[in-house]
Design an enzyme around this catalytic site. Structure first.
Site, PDB file in Angstrom:
ATOM      1  N   HIS A  92     -57.595  23.658  63.264  1.00 18.99           N
ATOM      2  CA  HIS A  92     -57.143  22.770  64.341  1.00 18.99           C
ATOM      3  C   HIS A  92     -56.260  23.468  65.369  1.00 18.99           C
ATOM      4  O   HIS A  92     -55.034  23.479  65.220  1.00 18.99           O
ATOM      5  CB  HIS A  92     -56.357  21.611  63.734  1.00 18.99           C
ATOM      6  CG  HIS A  92     -57.202  20.655  62.976  1.00 18.99           C
ATOM      7  ND1 HIS A  92     -57.703  19.501  63.525  1.00 18.99           N
ATOM      8  CD2 HIS A  92     -57.662  20.686  61.708  1.00 18.99           C
ATOM      9  CE1 HIS A  92     -58.422  18.842  62.626  1.00 18.99           C
ATOM     10  NE2 HIS A  92     -58.424  19.552  61.506  1.00 18.99           N
ATOM     11  N   CYS A 109     -63.075  20.427  63.592  1.00 20.16           N
ATOM     12  CA  CYS A 109     -63.113  19.767  62.291  1.00 20.16           C
ATOM     13  C   CYS A 109     -64.217  18.704  62.264  1.00 20.16           C
ATOM     14  O   CYS A 109     -65.385  19.035  62.283  1.00 20.16           O
ATOM     15  CB  CYS A 109     -61.733  19.191  61.965  1.00 20.16           C
ATOM     16  SG  CYS A 109     -61.544  18.728  60.236  1.00 20.16           S
ATOM     17  N   GLU A 133     -55.463  22.333  68.209  1.00 21.97           N
ATOM     18  CA  GLU A 133     -54.631  21.347  68.933  1.00 21.97           C
ATOM     19  C   GLU A 133     -53.329  21.053  68.202  1.00 21.97           C
ATOM     20  O   GLU A 133     -52.408  20.489  68.798  1.00 21.97           O
ATOM     21  CB  GLU A 133     -55.432  20.051  69.176  1.00 21.97           C
ATOM     22  CG  GLU A 133     -55.499  19.083  68.004  1.00 21.97           C
ATOM     23  CD  GLU A 133     -56.475  19.509  66.900  1.00 21.97           C
ATOM     24  OE1 GLU A 133     -56.945  20.661  66.921  1.00 21.97           O
ATOM     25  OE2 GLU A 133     -56.748  18.673  66.018  1.00 21.97           O
TER      26      GLU A 133
END
Lengths: 223, 79
Positions: free
Chosen positions: A194, A85, A196
């Site tokens: 994302h 991002c 994560e």
């Protein structure tokens, strides 16, 4: 294996990134924007957020942070680097990846779980995925529209450097539905969604994102 | 001291959804006859006389604009 995650002023996702690194079995090493020191890490992740408030352009000021000089030098020598991002935006501004990320074509901040196709599973960050696998991970940004000159896009497509592509609709108007790309070596990867935030079905839409961190571990173990 | 103006605009081939949104709003406000709007950035720099044009170009090209998607114009104006 030691994997660093950089915190800039305005970074939001450093905690989840460090958590994902640890969940993969690597040692998670916090790195600070003001320290020109990578603490002997074997790879670096630039997490998402709004570094320096996204003033001027997303990622434009972060690229001049003291830590980024070290990241750029090490990346050019082969250190694996992942930008997520805002981290992807920083890598583009720093010239480690081509192109730029512009305002979403519909102007909305997009926040949703997003299906992606893994177009290249030969990078150090994607080797755990099957070629053409479809994964679902969160997407949340305002400036996610990947843009590059036609010649750059042709080069990325021709060399297999489109790593992730949006499926089920393009959320931001990115060229060729591109969600993530790599440099010519494959070691530097940037993507808007994302991974994560998707390492555990309890807290994310899937654990599909963990594969990126496990891929890196495989790379170093086998090296 | 001199005032330097740097105007940064999206390249013509780059989609500018912000400018389009402004253009679409104008008729709703009763303003007709505006066929297109492009939105950019305008910087005003107060600079010492020692700062030469080459340095200003470096500032504009290397920082204030992103040459991948933006064009820039540097002008010295009376302060």
């Amino acid at each position: 294996m030691r994997v660093g995650a950089v915190t800039f002023p305005g970074t939001l996702d450093d905690s989840d990134t460090l958590r994902a690194i640890a969940a993969s079995g690597a040692e998670a090493v916090p790195l600070w924007h003001g320290d020109a020191d990578l603490k002997q890490v074997d790879a670096v992740v630039l997490p998402g957020g709004f570094s320096y408030g996204d003033y001027l352009r997303a990622g434009a000021i972060a690229r001049f942070a003291p830590v980024m000089g070290e990241v750029v030098d090490a990346a050019r020598k082969g250190l694996p680097v992942l930008g997520i991002c805002n981290g992807f935006q920083v890598l583009c501004e720093a010239g480690l990846l081509p192109g730029a990320l512009l305002r979403n074509s519909e102007l909305h901040f997009v926040c949703r779980d997003q299906w992606l196709k893994v177009e290249n599973n030969t990078t150090p960050w994607t080797s755990r995925y099957d070629a053409g696998a479809e994964i679902i991970i969160p997407l949340k940004n305002q400036d996610g529209r990947f843009t590059a000159s036609q010649s750059t896009v042709d080069e990325l497509e021709g060399e297999g450097r489109v790593v992730f592509r949006y499926v089920g609709g393009n959320p931001n108007g990115s060229v060729n539905h591109i969600a993530g790309i790599s440099d010519a070596t494959g070691r530097i990867v940037g993507l808007m969604p994302h991974p994560e935030h998707a390492i555990d079905a309890l807290t994310g839409p899937s654990d599909d994102g963990l594969g990126m961190f496990l891929s890196l571990l495989d790379q170093v173990v086998s090296a | 001291m001199a005032r330097v103006v740097v105007d940064v605009m999206p390249k013509p081939e780059i989609l500018d959804p912000q400018g389009q949104a402004v253009a679409r709003a104008l008729p709703r406000l009763g303003f007709t006859g505006v066929s297109d709007v492009r939105q950019g950035k305008h910087f005003e720099l107060e600079v010492d006389d020692s700062v030469d044009d080459a340095t200003l170009d470096k500032i504009a090209e290397g920082f204030l604009s992103n040459p991948v998607v933006e064009d820039f114009v540097v002008r010295r104006v009376q302060s």
